[in-house]
Motif scaffolding. Structure first.
Motif, PDB file in Angstrom:
ATOM      1  N   LEU A 146       0.834  -1.206   0.000  1.00 60.75           N
ATOM      2  CA  LEU A 146       0.000   0.000   0.000  1.00 60.75           C
ATOM      3  C   LEU A 146       0.862   1.246   0.000  1.00 60.75           C
ATOM      4  N   GLU A 147       1.906   1.248   0.842  1.00 65.45           N
ATOM      5  CA  GLU A 147       2.773   2.430   0.995  1.00 65.45           C
ATOM      6  C   GLU A 147       3.569   2.747  -0.269  1.00 65.45           C
ATOM      7  N   THR A 148       3.680   1.771  -1.164  1.00 62.54           N
ATOM      8  CA  THR A 148       4.385   1.992  -2.437  1.00 62.54           C
ATOM      9  C   THR A 148       3.430   1.985  -3.622  1.00 62.54           C
ATOM     10  N   LEU A 149       2.146   1.988  -3.347  1.00 63.47           N
ATOM     11  CA  LEU A 149       1.102   1.943  -4.378  1.00 63.47           C
ATOM     12  C   LEU A 149       1.283   0.706  -5.262  1.00 63.47           C
ATOM     13  N   TRP A 150       1.527  -0.411  -4.607  1.00 64.17           N
ATOM     14  CA  TRP A 150       1.667  -1.702  -5.257  1.00 64.17           C
ATOM     15  C   TRP A 150       2.738  -1.665  -6.344  1.00 64.17           C
ATOM     16  N   ALA A 151       3.938  -1.302  -5.897  1.00 72.16           N
ATOM     17  CA  ALA A 151       5.072  -1.224  -6.827  1.00 72.16           C
ATOM     18  C   ALA A 151       5.631  -2.597  -7.182  1.00 72.16           C
ATOM     19  N   GLY A 152       5.216  -3.639  -6.425  1.00 73.54           N
ATOM     20  CA  GLY A 152       5.662  -4.984  -6.774  1.00 73.54           C
ATOM     21  C   GLY A 152       6.564  -5.648  -5.751  1.00 73.54           C
ATOM     22  N   ILE A 153       6.461  -5.261  -4.485  1.00 74.69           N
ATOM     23  CA  ILE A 153       7.254  -5.891  -3.427  1.00 74.69           C
ATOM     24  C   ILE A 153       6.652  -7.259  -3.117  1.00 74.69           C
ATOM     25  N   GLY A 154       7.392  -8.325  -3.419  1.00 76.85           N
ATOM     26  CA  GLY A 154       6.884  -9.667  -3.157  1.00 76.85           C
ATOM     27  C   GLY A 154       6.864 -10.007  -1.686  1.00 76.85           C
ATOM     28  N   ASP A 155       7.921  -9.641  -0.959  1.00 71.64           N
ATOM     29  CA  ASP A 155       7.984  -9.876   0.483  1.00 71.64           C
ATOM     30  C   ASP A 155       8.818  -8.763   1.111  1.00 71.64           C
ATOM     31  N   SER A 156       8.258  -8.135   2.140  1.00 73.14           N
ATOM     32  CA  SER A 156       8.905  -6.964   2.736  1.00 73.14           C
ATOM     33  C   SER A 156       9.900  -7.318   3.836  1.00 73.14           C
ATOM     34  N   LEU A 157       9.878  -8.559   4.323  1.00 73.38           N
ATOM     35  CA  LEU A 157      10.672  -8.907   5.498  1.00 73.38           C
ATOM     36  C   LEU A 157      11.835  -9.856   5.224  1.00 73.38           C
ATOM     37  N   PHE A 158      11.806 -10.545   4.109  1.00 75.59           N
ATOM     38  CA  PHE A 158      12.836 -11.538   3.833  1.00 75.59           C
ATOM     39  C   PHE A 158      14.147 -10.823   3.504  1.00 75.59           C
ATOM     40  N   GLY A 159      15.193 -11.128   4.263  1.00 78.67           N
ATOM     41  CA  GLY A 159      16.421 -10.342   4.180  1.00 78.67           C
ATOM     42  C   GLY A 159      17.440 -10.791   3.163  1.00 78.67           C
ATOM     43  N   PHE A 160      17.130 -11.765   2.326  1.00 77.76           N
ATOM     44  CA  PHE A 160      18.059 -12.231   1.285  1.00 77.76           C
ATOM     45  C   PHE A 160      17.830 -11.378   0.045  1.00 77.76           C
ATOM     46  N   ARG A 161      18.700 -10.371  -0.173  1.00 79.50           N
ATOM     47  CA  ARG A 161      18.439  -9.343  -1.179  1.00 79.50           C
ATOM     48  C   ARG A 161      19.731  -8.762  -1.724  1.00 79.50           C
ATOM     49  N   VAL A 162      19.641  -8.219  -2.940  1.00 81.12           N
ATOM     50  CA  VAL A 162      20.724  -7.420  -3.501  1.00 81.12           C
ATOM     51  C   VAL A 162      20.251  -5.974  -3.585  1.00 81.12           C
ATOM     52  N   TYR A 163      21.019  -5.083  -2.964  1.00 83.20           N
ATOM     53  CA  TYR A 163      20.706  -3.653  -2.981  1.00 83.20           C
ATOM     54  C   TYR A 163      21.748  -2.879  -3.791  1.00 83.20           C
ATOM     55  N   PRO A 164      21.320  -1.886  -4.580  1.00 84.11           N
ATOM     56  CA  PRO A 164      22.284  -0.915  -5.105  1.00 84.11           C
ATOM     57  C   PRO A 164      22.764  -0.031  -3.955  1.00 84.11           C
ATOM     58  N   VAL A 165      24.055   0.122  -3.830  1.00 76.94           N
ATOM     59  CA  VAL A 165      24.642   0.768  -2.654  1.00 76.94           C
ATOM     60  C   VAL A 165      24.272   2.243  -2.556  1.00 76.94           C
ATOM     61  N   ALA A 166      24.448   2.983  -3.646  1.00 73.21           N
ATOM     62  CA  ALA A 166      24.342   4.448  -3.579  1.00 73.21           C
ATOM     63  C   ALA A 166      22.979   4.931  -3.068  1.00 73.21           C
ATOM     64  N   PRO A 167      21.848   4.490  -3.648  1.00 76.07           N
ATOM     65  CA  PRO A 167      20.567   5.012  -3.156  1.00 76.07           C
ATOM     66  C   PRO A 167      20.245   4.568  -1.733  1.00 76.07           C
ATOM     67  N   LEU A 168      20.589   3.325  -1.367  1.00 75.77           N
ATOM     68  CA  LEU A 168      20.282   2.870  -0.010  1.00 75.77           C
ATOM     69  C   LEU A 168      21.114   3.640   1.014  1.00 75.77           C
TER      70      LEU A 168
END
Length: 257
Positions: A146-168
């Motif tokens: 809801l907070e992202t207007l259904w941008a496509g987050i499959g799971d918000s809590l699972f911590g196995f992820r690849v992040y781009p460093v600069a924006p995060l």
């Protein structure tokens, strides 16, 4: 042979993880180089043992924080190091053996194909998963979408992820939140607000019992209060960003025609 990279690094935040951390690190190193462990003020002796492992393995580096500050704070320390050393992406995974190290190459490859995106693990649970945790995360997932207007987050809590460093890193430096259990869900919501698209890949997750070496620092009441406060804050941010999110949604639909 592990895959070596000068752009993508595996980042493992660790706090009093039990013996599973050593299996986790070995499994990650079998797949990738470099692997960094951020010891978040552990007092169980794991820091010294991990440093001994790193002394014999040039693909492994251990950073020891003087006190426990939370998972998000440990990740931020890793992001600072990644920026300093020229890495563009980090794959975060837990130290307790729940996340599948054998999927590191696939997640990294997808990130290399779509470097502007964040690659999110979509957990596939087996019989070891506590039903209360599985059902409870659906609530957080609904709010995050809801907070992202259904941008496509499959799971918000699972911590196995690849992040781009600069924006995060930029997002975390701007505010004092996202330092503890609230890191994983708030990171994906704020990155979506920042324009970083999510890509979801299925990933098995394993919950280990104490007799198997499993260690959990999850506190039902404390951590759910933290998540509740987080979603209140995010809903306020969502209300302020709603015109921008709507414009992005409409622009995306127009471009797809």
């Amino acid at each position: 042979m592990p895959i070596s990279s000068t752009t993508h690094v595996v980042l493992i935040p660790s706090y009093n993880p039990g013996r599973k951390v050593f299996d986790t690190v070995r499994a990650a190193r079998a797949q990738w180089s470099p692997v960094w462990v951020i010891v978040d003020g552990s007092n169980d002796g794991s820091a010294q043992a991990l440093q001994q492992m790193a002394a014999e393995d040039e693909g492994l580096q251990v950073f020891v924080l003087p006190e426990n500050r939370g998972k998000g704070a440990a990740v931020l320390h890793g992001l600072e190091q990644a920026t300093r050393l020229g890495y563009s992406h980090v794959l975060c995974m837990d130290s307790d053996g729940q996340h599948p190290a054998e999927q590191i190459p696939a997640f990294m490859a997808r990130s290399q194909q779509q470097p502007a995106a964040m690659v999110l693990g979509l957990p596939v649970f087996d019989a070891s998963a506590p039903s209360l945790r599985v059902k409870g995360r659906k609530i957080s997932n609904w709010w995050a979408n809801l907070e992202t207007l259904w941008a496509g987050i499959g799971d918000s809590l699972f911590g196995f992820r690849v992040y781009p460093v600069a924006p995060l890193r930029q997002i975390m430096q701007r505010q004092r939140w996202m330092r503890r259990f609230d890191f994983d869900p708030e990171a994906v919501v704020r990155l979506c607000w920042h324009g970083v698209p999510p890509v979801n890949l299925p990933s098995p997750v394993k919950y280990f019992q104490p007799a198997e070496g499993g260690v959990s620092h999850f506190n039902y009441w404390r951590d759910n209060r933290l998540l509740t406060w987080m979603h209140i804050r995010l809903m306020c941010g969502f209300a302020l960003r709603l015109p921008l999110l709507l414009w992005r949604r409409l622009a995306g639909k127009g471009a797809a025609r």
